[in-house]
Scaffold this active site. Structure first.
Site, PDB file in Angstrom:
ATOM      1  N   LYS A  24     -23.026 -28.485 -13.524  1.00 54.21           N
ATOM      2  CA  LYS A  24     -21.680 -29.145 -13.052  1.00 54.21           C
ATOM      3  C   LYS A  24     -20.693 -29.372 -11.604  1.00 54.21           C
ATOM      4  O   LYS A  24     -20.109 -30.547 -10.813  1.00 54.21           O
ATOM      5  CB  LYS A  24     -20.327 -28.402 -13.366  1.00 54.21           C
ATOM      6  CG  LYS A  24     -18.820 -28.922 -13.386  1.00 54.21           C
ATOM      7  CD  LYS A  24     -17.966 -27.583 -14.028  1.00 54.21           C
ATOM      8  CE  LYS A  24     -17.782 -26.333 -12.736  1.00 54.21           C
ATOM      9  NZ  LYS A  24     -16.765 -27.002 -12.023  1.00 54.21           N
ATOM     10  N   ASN A  25     -21.406 -28.651 -10.819  1.00 57.90           N
ATOM     11  CA  ASN A  25     -21.206 -28.533  -9.193  1.00 57.90           C
ATOM     12  C   ASN A  25     -21.816 -29.438  -8.659  1.00 57.90           C
ATOM     13  O   ASN A  25     -21.973 -29.698  -7.430  1.00 57.90           O
ATOM     14  CB  ASN A  25     -21.506 -26.644  -8.663  1.00 57.90           C
ATOM     15  CG  ASN A  25     -20.000 -25.921  -9.523  1.00 57.90           C
ATOM     16  OD1 ASN A  25     -19.465 -26.048  -9.651  1.00 57.90           O
ATOM     17  ND2 ASN A  25     -20.767 -24.473  -9.188  1.00 57.90           N
ATOM     18  N   CYS A 122      -9.145 -24.391 -12.264  1.00 55.71           N
ATOM     19  CA  CYS A 122      -9.472 -22.570 -12.776  1.00 55.71           C
ATOM     20  C   CYS A 122      -8.192 -22.331 -11.654  1.00 55.71           C
ATOM     21  O   CYS A 122      -8.331 -22.189 -10.457  1.00 55.71           O
ATOM     22  CB  CYS A 122     -10.064 -22.243 -13.352  1.00 55.71           C
ATOM     23  SG  CYS A 122     -10.772 -22.352 -14.792  1.00 55.71           S
ATOM     24  N   ARG A 127      -7.348 -20.984  -3.035  1.00 57.42           N
ATOM     25  CA  ARG A 127      -7.760 -22.171  -3.239  1.00 57.42           C
ATOM     26  C   ARG A 127      -7.573 -22.827  -1.916  1.00 57.42           C
ATOM     27  O   ARG A 127      -6.740 -24.373  -2.377  1.00 57.42           O
ATOM     28  CB  ARG A 127      -8.665 -23.596  -4.108  1.00 57.42           C
ATOM     29  CG  ARG A 127      -9.071 -22.897  -5.475  1.00 57.42           C
ATOM     30  CD  ARG A 127      -9.553 -23.410  -6.485  1.00 57.42           C
ATOM     31  NE  ARG A 127     -10.524 -22.984  -8.022  1.00 57.42           N
ATOM     32  CZ  ARG A 127     -11.350 -22.829  -6.598  1.00 57.42           C
ATOM     33  NH1 ARG A 127     -11.781 -22.999  -5.937  1.00 57.42           N
ATOM     34  NH2 ARG A 127     -12.430 -22.356  -8.451  1.00 57.42           N
ATOM     35  N   ASP A 312     -19.473 -17.156  -9.903  1.00 58.80           N
ATOM     36  CA  ASP A 312     -19.099 -17.434 -11.034  1.00 58.80           C
ATOM     37  C   ASP A 312     -20.267 -16.159 -12.469  1.00 58.80           C
ATOM     38  O   ASP A 312     -19.970 -16.792 -13.759  1.00 58.80           O
ATOM     39  CB  ASP A 312     -19.340 -18.781 -11.914  1.00 58.80           C
ATOM     40  CG  ASP A 312     -18.667 -20.320 -11.337  1.00 58.80           C
ATOM     41  OD1 ASP A 312     -17.511 -19.645 -10.913  1.00 58.80           O
ATOM     42  OD2 ASP A 312     -19.449 -20.455 -10.032  1.00 58.80           O
ATOM     43  N   ARG A 420     -14.714 -27.940 -20.070  1.00 53.44           N
ATOM     44  CA  ARG A 420     -14.818 -28.071 -18.413  1.00 53.44           C
ATOM     45  C   ARG A 420     -16.067 -27.772 -17.745  1.00 53.44           C
ATOM     46  O   ARG A 420     -16.632 -28.683 -16.843  1.00 53.44           O
ATOM     47  CB  ARG A 420     -13.776 -27.587 -17.586  1.00 53.44           C
ATOM     48  CG  ARG A 420     -12.501 -27.992 -17.672  1.00 53.44           C
ATOM     49  CD  ARG A 420     -11.748 -27.107 -16.739  1.00 53.44           C
ATOM     50  NE  ARG A 420     -12.549 -27.645 -14.622  1.00 53.44           N
ATOM     51  CZ  ARG A 420     -12.211 -26.622 -14.154  1.00 53.44           C
ATOM     52  NH1 ARG A 420     -11.527 -25.651 -14.806  1.00 53.44           N
ATOM     53  NH2 ARG A 420     -12.631 -26.835 -12.944  1.00 53.44           N
TER      54      ARG A 420
END
Length: 440
Positions: A24-25, A122, A127, A312, A420
């Site tokens: 995903k990243n 999230c 952030r 993560d 997601r």
């Protein structure tokens, strides 16, 4: 909130094989990079997750033609007709993803302007986007903050800059890379993130014609070029999903083969997995993770930027640590609010204490950060089924693992967040023999 929910009858080991696709990243950032090319790009191994669909929608709003290839996970992105999108259309995506901030550099190069809606994602920390905006200003961007988002222009074009990040932020490093490759002159980036997904993005940009050198001590040099072409690239596998299924195998006393995974990018996780008492075998086409029997062992973990232990990875592993014989400690140094998911675990019988100001430890290797937290997990404890609402992506998958580990029945709601970042996770649970009922 989403209406998806799953009712799990726990206590059964997960056994079988599943496959993971591209990270995903990386995939979402590679899609943004396609904006920089003069010709179409082909991205392979793209995961079927909601974050990818959000980025595809934003690209389509800006005139990028997106088609699906014959192979699963193959996307073709044609940026030939990039145009300014209507603010109302962009606003419709506000709160869905944090990726839009990375559109800034490419859109400034292509159109001379960009609008970014309020950022979502999230809720695991503030952030701040100041790192991004400060870097863009150094390239020559003019930024105006509006109630609905951020407006950017580049009246004199974008020029190379000397930038030192106060923290090796992955997002800010990506921002600099995507902006600098077409900026006039040379850019020097210090204290850059060097995660495998960052290196994979650099490989993509180099395929497009960029000149980028990764130097020692987190320094990256970029020489701007007049134009870039499209790329053909296969995305690196998702390290976070791989670690999540490994943790699920350990917590449920199971045996899971995760296909598509490579050892090199997982080495830090594999060391901790072995210290806890798990076992693994590395194969050419993936890694097998299993619980070999006996007691799991407590560990002390400090999350950090690569090559440290990923933030993560800690949330799924916490569930397995509730079954370890003794006291484990996790020092979370990346996000300031990542232990909220432990409330549900304690409700299920776990013994987890969160220290909101962190804990001192003379054996620490990672430099203490003022916003860090710590969690102390005491085990082993039997987990009991409960009703749980998913709070965020990794925490949500941890709740799934807890429900699979617990005796009795659990109902997990707000599952949409998990989609997601985890492709077809319901089908993968079926493949691994989980006992559940899914309601969409």
């Amino acid at each position: 909130m989403t209406s998806d929910e799953i009712i799990i009858n726990g206590g059964r080991p997960l056994k079988g094989r599943i496959e993971v696709r591209g990270a995903k990243n990386l995939a979402t950032k590679a899609m943004v990079a396609a904006l920089l090319g003069k010709s179409p790009s082909v991205l392979r191994n793209v995961p079927n997750i909601s974050d990818v669909r959000v980025v595809a929608g934003l690209l389509a709003l800006h005139g990028v033609l997106i088609t699906r290839g014959d192979d699963p996970g193959e996307w073709r992105l044609d940026p030939s007709n990039v145009e300014v999108a209507h603010q109302a259309d962009i606003d419709a995506h506000a709160g869905s993803s944090r990726i839009p901030i990375l559109f800034c550099g490419p859109l400034l190069h292509r159109l001379g302007e960009a609008f970014i809606p309020d950022l979502g994602g999230c809720r695991i920390g503030d952030r701040p986007i100041d790192f991004h905006l400060d870097a863009l200003r150094k390239f020559g961007a003019v930024i105006e903050k509006l109630p609905s988002g951020i407006s950017l222009t580049a009246p004199h074009g974008l020029k190379g800059a000397n930038i030192e990040l106060p923290y090796p932020s992955v997002g800010a490093t990506e921002q600099v890379l995507l902006t600098s490759v077409l900026a006039e002159g040379q850019t020097e980036l210090r204290n850059a993130a060097i995660e495998p997904e960052i290196i994979d993005l650099i490989c993509i940009l180099q395929k497009m014609g960029a000149i980028i050198s990764v130097e020692p001590n987190r320094v990256i040099f970029i020489e701007g070029v007049p134009e870039l072409r499209g790329y053909d690239h296969r995305a690196i596998f998702d390290r976070n999903e791989a670690a999540s299924w490994a943790a699920a195998a350990l917590a449920t006393k199971g045996d899971v083969f995760v296909g598509g995974v490579k050892q090199e990018e997982m080495m830090t996780f594999l060391n901790v997995f072995r210290k806890v008492g798990g076992d693994f075998d590395v194969h050419d086409d993936g890694i097998r993770f299993w619980h070999p029997g006996g007691d799991l062992k407590p560990v002390t973990i400090e999350t950090d930027v690569h090559p440290g232990f990923m933030t993560d990875w800690q949330q799924p592993l916490v569930v397995a640590l509730t079954q370890a014989q003794g006291v484990s400690t996790i020092h979370e140094t990346v996000y300031e609010n990542r232990f909220g998911f432990t409330d549900a675990l304690n409700k299920m019988g776990a013994d987890i204490t969160v220290y909101k100001d962190g804990l001192s430890d003379p054996r620490r290797r990672v430099k203490r950060r003022e916003f860090e937290q710590a969690a102390v997990i005491t085990g082993p404890v039997p987990l009991r089924g409960a009703d749980i609402e998913v709070p965020d992506l990794r925490g949500g998958f941890s709740h799934l693992i807890a429900a699979l580990t617990a005796e009795g029945q659990s109902k997990v709601t707000n599952l949409g967040i998990i989609s997601r970042g985890y492709e077809n996770f319901i089908e993968k649970l079926r493949l691994l023999g989980a006992d559940f009922v899914f309601e969409s």
